[in-house]
Enzyme design. Structure first.
Site, short mmCIF file in Angstrom:
data_model
loop_
_atom_site.label_atom_id
_atom_site.label_comp_id
_atom_site.label_asym_id
_atom_site.label_seq_id
_atom_site.Cartn_x
_atom_site.Cartn_y
_atom_site.Cartn_z
N ASN A 1 13.78 -43.58 -47.07
CA ASN A 1 13.66 -42.72 -45.82
C ASN A 1 15.01 -41.93 -45.86
O ASN A 1 15.92 -42.26 -46.38
CB ASN A 1 13.41 -43.44 -44.45
CG ASN A 1 14.30 -44.39 -44.07
OD1 ASN A 1 15.45 -43.99 -43.95
ND2 ASN A 1 14.17 -45.82 -44.27
N ASP B 1 10.64 -49.23 -50.48
CA ASP B 1 12.10 -49.26 -50.04
C ASP B 1 12.79 -50.61 -49.92
O ASP B 1 13.69 -51.17 -50.41
CB ASP B 1 12.22 -48.52 -48.90
CG ASP B 1 13.64 -47.91 -48.60
OD1 ASP B 1 13.75 -47.24 -47.45
OD2 ASP B 1 14.58 -48.10 -49.41
N TYR C 1 3.98 -43.31 -44.72
CA TYR C 1 3.84 -41.69 -44.40
C TYR C 1 2.48 -41.22 -44.43
O TYR C 1 2.22 -39.88 -44.56
CB TYR C 1 4.87 -40.97 -45.55
CG TYR C 1 6.40 -41.18 -44.84
CD1 TYR C 1 6.86 -41.83 -43.84
CD2 TYR C 1 7.30 -40.66 -45.65
CE1 TYR C 1 8.08 -41.83 -43.45
CE2 TYR C 1 8.73 -40.65 -45.50
CZ TYR C 1 9.04 -41.60 -44.24
OH TYR C 1 10.25 -41.70 -44.07
N GLY D 1 7.68 -51.45 -47.29
CA GLY D 1 7.13 -51.02 -48.44
C GLY D 1 8.08 -50.98 -49.91
O GLY D 1 8.76 -51.85 -49.99
N GLY E 1 2.24 -44.76 -48.24
CA GLY E 1 2.03 -45.82 -47.36
C GLY E 1 2.16 -45.46 -46.01
O GLY E 1 1.35 -44.93 -45.25
N1 APR Z 1 5.75 -51.44 -56.01
C1 APR Z 1 4.98 -50.14 -56.36
N2 APR Z 1 4.45 -49.64 -54.95
C2 APR Z 1 4.45 -50.15 -53.78
C3 APR Z 1 5.37 -51.54 -53.57
C4 APR Z 1 5.87 -51.98 -54.69
N3 APR Z 1 6.75 -53.13 -54.61
N4 APR Z 1 5.18 -51.59 -52.05
C5 APR Z 1 4.55 -50.55 -51.65
N5 APR Z 1 4.03 -49.56 -52.67
C6 APR Z 1 3.39 -48.69 -52.36
C7 APR Z 1 2.47 -48.58 -50.99
O1 APR Z 1 1.48 -49.34 -51.31
C8 APR Z 1 2.13 -47.10 -51.28
O2 APR Z 1 0.98 -46.75 -52.03
O3 APR Z 1 4.44 -47.62 -52.38
C9 APR Z 1 3.42 -46.60 -51.86
C10 APR Z 1 4.45 -45.67 -50.91
O4 APR Z 1 4.27 -46.54 -49.67
P1 APR Z 1 5.58 -46.71 -48.75
O5 APR Z 1 6.73 -47.60 -49.52
O6 APR Z 1 5.10 -47.10 -47.42
O7 APR Z 1 6.53 -45.38 -48.82
P2 APR Z 1 6.15 -44.02 -47.85
O8 APR Z 1 4.80 -44.05 -47.58
O9 APR Z 1 6.61 -43.11 -48.72
O10 APR Z 1 7.06 -44.43 -46.60
C11 APR Z 1 8.34 -44.25 -46.77
O11 APR Z 1 8.62 -46.12 -45.56
O12 APR Z 1 9.35 -48.14 -45.94
C12 APR Z 1 9.73 -46.90 -45.45
O13 APR Z 1 11.89 -46.79 -45.59
C13 APR Z 1 10.68 -46.35 -45.99
O14 APR Z 1 10.52 -44.98 -44.09
C14 APR Z 1 10.46 -44.87 -45.17
C15 APR Z 1 8.81 -44.93 -45.56
#
Ligand code: APR
Length: 176
Positions: free
Chosen positions: A24, A34, A126, A32, A124
């Site tokens: 983020n 991050d 977002y 997630g 995820g």
């Molecule tokens: N490895 C691979 N993919 C993953 C993992 C992992 N360990 N954990 C989660 N994912 C996948 C989720 O299932 C989703 O398909 O990564 C994709 C992106 O999801 P998010 O991590 O929620 O990221 P995003 O949708 O871009 O949202 C970003 O979420 O975690 C917070 O700090 C981050 O504010 C930011 C927001």
């Protein structure tokens, strides 16, 4: 030409030169991907993110941009943090999502990385619909010329995401 591969798994397990983080704009961690990267990679990553905030990203990293830090304890050389757009059903933010992939590849080239692991950015928290995100991700990486990057590995965390990316990628390869 970057070779695109799809893998079902956890991005923090990938032994690649660079792991892309769906961060983020604060660069100070989250859930997630991050959360997984900071948890598994350890405090050095956050320390470097804080330094980036203090240096040139005082207002945070804008959506669509990318910046690199150490990968800490991850089996990778660097983490490339990029901020995806939040899904909107009234505003088309596709260009910003495409920019996440393009800018991450540009930063990877600057680092001299050969292999890069991508998550499904924005799908995820977002809330970007998987298949549309897959179309944008795969076409952008396919069409971006790179210098040192030879493999872009999409690491999908669940079967649904993997199937969506595989189906979209199959369709793009037939059409191309
Ligand atoms: N490895 C691979 N993919 C993953 C993992 C992992 N360990 N954990 C989660 N994912 C996948 C989720 O299932 C989703 O398909 O990564 C994709 C992106 O999801 P998010 O991590 O929620 O990221 P995003 O949708 O871009 O949202 C970003 O979420 O975690 C917070 O700090 C981050 O504010 C930011 C927001």
């Amino acid at each position: 030409m970057t070779n695109i591969t799809l893998t079902l798994g956890d991005i923090t397990d990938q032994s690649v030169d660079a792991v892309v983080n769906a961060a983020n704009s604060s660069l100070l961690g989250g859930g997630g991907v991050d959360g997984a990267i900071h948890r598994r990679g350890g405090p050095e990553i956050l320390e470097e993110c804080r330094a980036l905030r203090a240096a040139q990203y005082g207002g945070g990293l804008p959506a669509g941009q990318a910046v690199a830090t150490t990968a800490g304890r991850l089996p990778a050389g660097w983490v490339i943090h990029t901020v995806g757009p939040v899904w909107s059903d009234t505003e088309d933010r596709s260009a910003t999502l495409a920019s996440c992939y393009r800018e991450s590849l540009r930063v990877a080239d600057e680092l001299g990385a050969r292999t890069v692991a991508f998550p499904a950015i924005s799908t995820g928290v977002y809330r970007w619909p998987l298949r549309d995100a897959a179309r944008i991700a795969l076409t952008t990486v396919r069409d971006t010329d790179t210098r040192t990057v030879t493999e872009a590995r999409f690491v999908l965390f669940g079967q649904e995401a993997y199937d969506a990316f595989a189906e979209v990628w199959k369709g793009l390869q037939q059409a191309h």
